[in-house]
Structure formats: C-alpha cells, structure tokens
Design a protein around this motif. Structure first.
Motif, mmCIF file in Angstrom:
data_model
loop_
_atom_site.group_PDB
_atom_site.id
_atom_site.type_symbol
_atom_site.label_atom_id
_atom_site.label_comp_id
_atom_site.label_asym_id
_atom_site.label_seq_id
_atom_site.Cartn_x
_atom_site.Cartn_y
_atom_site.Cartn_z
ATOM 1 N N THR A 38 -3.306 -7.288 -6.531
ATOM 2 C CA THR A 38 -2.772 -7.231 -4.933
ATOM 3 C C THR A 38 -1.246 -6.440 -5.257
ATOM 4 O O THR A 38 -0.546 -6.890 -5.867
ATOM 5 C CB THR A 38 -2.577 -8.214 -4.381
ATOM 6 O OG1 THR A 38 -3.993 -8.882 -4.324
ATOM 7 C CG2 THR A 38 -2.167 -8.109 -2.733
ATOM 8 N N ASN A 39 -1.048 -5.147 -4.509
ATOM 9 C CA ASN A 39 0.131 -4.471 -4.545
ATOM 10 C C ASN A 39 0.584 -4.747 -3.114
ATOM 11 O O ASN A 39 0.123 -4.372 -2.298
ATOM 12 C CB ASN A 39 -0.172 -3.176 -4.943
ATOM 13 C CG ASN A 39 -0.743 -3.055 -6.157
ATOM 14 O OD1 ASN A 39 -0.129 -3.540 -7.147
ATOM 15 N ND2 ASN A 39 -1.734 -1.849 -6.323
ATOM 16 N N ILE A 40 2.050 -4.937 -3.150
ATOM 17 C CA ILE A 40 2.663 -5.345 -1.967
ATOM 18 C C ILE A 40 3.933 -4.233 -2.070
ATOM 19 O O ILE A 40 4.853 -4.516 -3.059
ATOM 20 C CB ILE A 40 3.467 -6.653 -1.898
ATOM 21 C CG1 ILE A 40 2.081 -7.789 -1.860
ATOM 22 C CG2 ILE A 40 4.061 -6.796 -0.559
ATOM 23 C CD1 ILE A 40 2.264 -8.583 -3.115
ATOM 24 N N LEU A 41 4.351 -3.292 -1.073
ATOM 25 C CA LEU A 41 5.407 -2.589 -1.052
ATOM 26 C C LEU A 41 6.415 -3.056 -0.196
ATOM 27 O O LEU A 41 6.063 -3.384 1.088
ATOM 28 C CB LEU A 41 5.120 -1.002 -0.468
ATOM 29 C CG LEU A 41 6.083 -0.091 -0.475
ATOM 30 C CD1 LEU A 41 6.809 0.126 -2.005
ATOM 31 C CD2 LEU A 41 5.772 1.137 0.163
ATOM 32 N N VAL A 42 7.652 -3.351 -0.529
ATOM 33 C CA VAL A 42 8.732 -4.141 0.042
ATOM 34 C C VAL A 42 9.939 -3.184 -0.060
ATOM 35 O O VAL A 42 10.335 -2.648 -0.733
ATOM 36 C CB VAL A 42 9.146 -5.358 -0.686
ATOM 37 C CG1 VAL A 42 10.162 -6.078 0.010
ATOM 38 C CG2 VAL A 42 7.817 -6.433 -0.836
ATOM 39 N N VAL A 43 10.336 -2.925 1.370
ATOM 40 C CA VAL A 43 11.369 -1.925 1.531
ATOM 41 C C VAL A 43 12.628 -2.219 2.494
ATOM 42 O O VAL A 43 12.279 -3.302 3.184
ATOM 43 C CB VAL A 43 10.822 -0.483 2.087
ATOM 44 C CG1 VAL A 43 9.679 0.126 1.356
ATOM 45 C CG2 VAL A 43 10.378 -0.895 3.611
ATOM 46 N N GLY A 44 13.762 -1.810 2.382
ATOM 47 C CA GLY A 44 14.710 -2.053 3.044
ATOM 48 C C GLY A 44 15.381 -0.673 3.702
ATOM 49 O O GLY A 44 15.157 0.259 3.230
ATOM 50 N N ILE A 45 15.798 -0.717 4.971
ATOM 51 C CA ILE A 45 15.934 0.316 5.909
ATOM 52 C C ILE A 45 17.422 0.762 5.887
ATOM 53 O O ILE A 45 18.149 -0.374 6.307
ATOM 54 C CB ILE A 45 15.157 0.528 7.036
ATOM 55 C CG1 ILE A 45 13.780 0.171 6.831
ATOM 56 C CG2 ILE A 45 15.207 1.969 7.765
ATOM 57 C CD1 ILE A 45 13.010 1.071 5.798
#
Length: 462
Positions: A38-45
C-alpha cells in the motif's frame, strides 16, 4: 496505531503551510492493498492562508507562501505488513507534470509536456494533480493521500511533550528562525518546526539535510510513542484516527477504516523494519530558465528505488539504489585544502579531488618515523576523517590553526593513497532503518513483537 496516526500527521505537517481544504484524488483509489503493498502520499502545503500576523510571527513563517507542496513523503507498507519504507521526495525535484501537454497553434496536435519542480503540481491542480504527477514520476500507484499544515505539526509535537533533535555542529537559519548549538536538544513544537523547516543552514544547506532532520524527528517521536505503550487496542486506535482527521485532510478514497488498518499494521513494526530514504539526486543545482534551481534525480538509482517498492522489496542494502564505494568520504574533498610534503602523495591526493599544495621542496631531509601525520584545524573532524580515509593508517592531530589548511607530514612508512568517493546522497539521504537514524545519545526504543513473522600506492620521493 496511535504511533502511526500521529506519525502520519507529523509526516504531513513537517515544514508545511496551512492546508487549503480537502482535495479528492479519485474514487478509483478507494480500494487499497491491491497489487504489492500500500502506498500513501503525505504532503505539507506551503501557504500562509488563514494564519494571523501573530501566528506568522510565532511560527517564523513571514513572507509569501507558494501554494505548493513543501514536504512530500511516500510511505510504502509491504503486502505482508512487516515492513514500511518512507521515501522523501525533495520539493525542487525536476519532473514532468501529469496531463499537462497542451496543443500547438490551431492544429490540435499535442504540444510538449510541461516540466517543473514537483512542488508546483499542487498550484496547478491541487492534490489530484500532485498524486498523478508522483505516479507518473515513480511508476507507482498511490492508494491514499494525506495533506496538512504548520499549526497541526506544532500542536502535535507539544501534545507529545516535545521532540528530541540533534546536530554535531551549531545550526542557524534566519529564514526559519533556527538557532541551536551542537548536541542533543529537547524542543517544543515551535522550535521543532524551525528545525525541520530550515533550508539555509550554515552546515550542508538545501533540501537533503532538511529532509534527514525531518526523518530523525519522526523516528524520535515514533520511539517515544512506542515507549509509552500507545498500542492498546482497536478502540484507542479508532479514537486516535478520528483525532487525526481533525487536522489532516484525505482524499475521498481514504476513510477512518483505512487509517485504522494502516495504523494498526505500522504500529506493530520494529525499528529495523522501518526504512527511511531520499530520492537519489544526480544534479543538485540544475538551472532551468523560468523555473530556477532544481534537483535532477539520478535516473538508474531512482528507477531502482521505485522498482524495489513496486516489487515490495526492502530498499536498504540494495546496491542499485545506493552503491557502496570502496572508500567512502563523509565530506567533499573539493572543500579540503591540503599541504603535503611529498610530491607523489600530493599528486595522488589531487586525483581524489583534494585541493593540494605540494610542499615537498621544504620537506625535512630526515623523515619522522612511522606513518603520515595529519595536522588539522580543531573543529573540522569530519573533513579530517575524509582525508584520513584517503591515507589509511595515518595519525590525526588537531591543532589550533588560524589558516584553513590540513598539513600532511609523510613519515618513513610507505604511503598508500586510497581513491575516496564522496556522494552527497550517502551523506544526507541513503536508505537507513529507524534504529540507525535516531540521534546519538538517545535511548533505543522498545520494540513490539512481530505478529508472525580501488586504491593506488604512492611511492614516496624521499
């Protein structure tokens, strides 16, 4: 699970700005776990929207935000749920945006694709385009997407009682407000935010050093949660996931059940089963008109990284991703000025990139007994170690010096000069497990049980 959900919140908020609202990725991502892992993309803006003047001053985030992703981490959970790999994608990575090819004139023919920094995908198309661009660049399918901002990170660290940060030299960055001395420090949320946001520090400036600091903070916080015994059943897991959703936005295909399932799996991993890495870089200052300074991925090594994740394999220990040189240098030889009193040794060191001055004409008529002696300016131990790696068996001597030179005095023993290899990817972004990433001097975290489970010989001219 609380360990994972808080960690995901921290991953999403490291160095980021206020999130701009939920962005649906696509309905066809609702089913996770298909394929291999499973791939989770985590970002901060990076956005100051919604922050008051007082908050900007407190957080030291003055200036104009770019409405772009400031932090991006791809979290891969293996299919058997016994390993997690966290790969940081630097914000200045130069990539082709997904689905941005236009048309030329009135012909209707496809125009050239649009390229730019990966963080700019968000400004063009929000979370959906960010996800598609990452998928295009990596060849991996993103199953879940999380997004958040500055204040969530500060609050999360404060709620955990602070964080442990470390540095072997003083770090200062006026842009982020960071100013700490060498050593291990216990910091509150505000100070930790400055530590993980700093890009213009006096030591190894740029994204790779910042990313490694972020990874260390996450590792420390995960360790703290484990030590506190935070894994105490599905009820608390769900409660923590609900709390996470108050500060972290997800795509439409990610709900409370997904967070509980992912968290329960990651929360049971040992530190040596959690990997951290940064995408390998080939060009660190690739100038593009209209875009600025960018980072160009090392094509073979980054491809090997994505292939390993796609095949659900570990990324640590894979020589295709991180080749192991015969003699690794911790620092760049081109920044080390050396005076050598032997012509052959001087020439050999110059071949490794050291800045060498040949002082053999003033060498003593009778050489001192023993191996070479390296006299170096006190405080430059890392550079001394790099020079010593090129001169195995040499003796190191720190001396008070007003100049920048490292002095090599050749003795009576034959000198072997090794060709050293400096790779900034090794120094700041090599794949490493969490148990090796934590700050020196901090206690190792207790581990939950698994559910089941070429040199040249320089002849002296004496």
């Amino acid at each position: 699970m609380r360990r994972l959900t808080v960690a995901l919140a921290l991953l999403a908020t490291l160095g980021s700005g206020s999130f701009l609202g939920s962005q649906a990725v696509s309905a066809d991502r609702a089913t996770s776990g298909h394929g291999r892992g499973t791939n989770i993309l985590v970002v901060g803006i990076d956005s100051r929207a919604g922050l008051s003047a007082a908050e900007k001053r407190r957080l030291h985030v003055g200036g104009k935000g770019c409405n772009c992703t400031d932090v991006m981490m791809l979290v891969h959970l293996s299919q058997d749920q016994r390993r997690a790999s966290v790969v940081s994608i630097p914000r200045d990575s130069y990539v082709e945006y997904a689905g941005t090819a236009g048309t030329t004139g009135g012909t209707g023919e496809a125009g050239p694709p649009r390229l730019g920094k990966i963080n700019g995908a968000y400004a063009l198309g929000g979370g959906p385009l960010t996800v598609r661009t990452v998928e295009k660049a990596t060849g991996l399918r993103i199953d879940h997407y999380l997004e958040t901002g500055f204040t969530g990170f500060e609050q999360a660290v404060d709620n955990l009682g602070g964080a442990t940060v470390c540095t072997d030299r003083p770090l200062k960055d006026e842009n982020s407000g960071l100013d700490i001395g060498a050593g291990v420090h216990h910091t509150d949320g505000n100070s930790t935010l400055r530590y993980v946001r700093a890009r213009h520090v006096n030591l190894r400036p740029g994204d790779l050093g910042r990313v490694r600091r972020q990874q260390r903070v996450v590792t420390d916080l995960l360790g703290r949660l484990t030590a506190e015994g935070a894994l105490d059943g599905p009820v608390n897991t769900a409660r923590t996931a609900r709390a996470l959703l108050k500060s972290v936005r997800t795509d439409e295909g990610t709900d409370l059940r997904d967070l509980v399932r992912i968290g329960w799996a990651l929360g049971r991993l040992r530190a040596d089963r959690t990997e951290f890495a940064t995408v390998p870089i080939r060009l660190f200052d690739h100038r593009v008109p209209g875009v600025g300074s960018t980072l160009v991925w090392d094509e073979p090594r980054s491809a090997a990284l994505w292939q390993a994740l796609g095949a659900d394999r570990p990324i640590t220990g894979d020589a295709r991703i991180q080749p192991v040189p015969e003699t690794a240098a911790a620092t760049n030889p081109t920044g080390i000025a050396v005076r050598v009193d032997d012509a052959a040794v001087a020439a050999a060191l110059r071949g490794s990139g050291f800045v060498v001055t040949d002082t053999s004409k003033s060498a003593p008529a009778v050489r001192p007994a023993g191996p070479p002696v390296i006299s170096y300016p006190a405080g430059r131990e890392e550079d001394a170690a790099t020079l010593a790696a090129a001169l195995p068996g040499s003796r190191l001597r720190a001396v008070p010096k007003d100049d920048k030179f490292f002095d090599v005095t050749v003795g009576t023993r034959p000198v072997v000069v090794k060709t050293v290899t400096y790779d900034r990817n090794v120094a700041d972004g090599a794949p490493v497990t969490a148990d090796r990433l934590r700050c020196a001097g901090t206690p190792a975290r207790p581990e939950p049980a698994l559910a089941s489970q070429t040199g040249s010989v320089a002849k002296s001219s004496r």
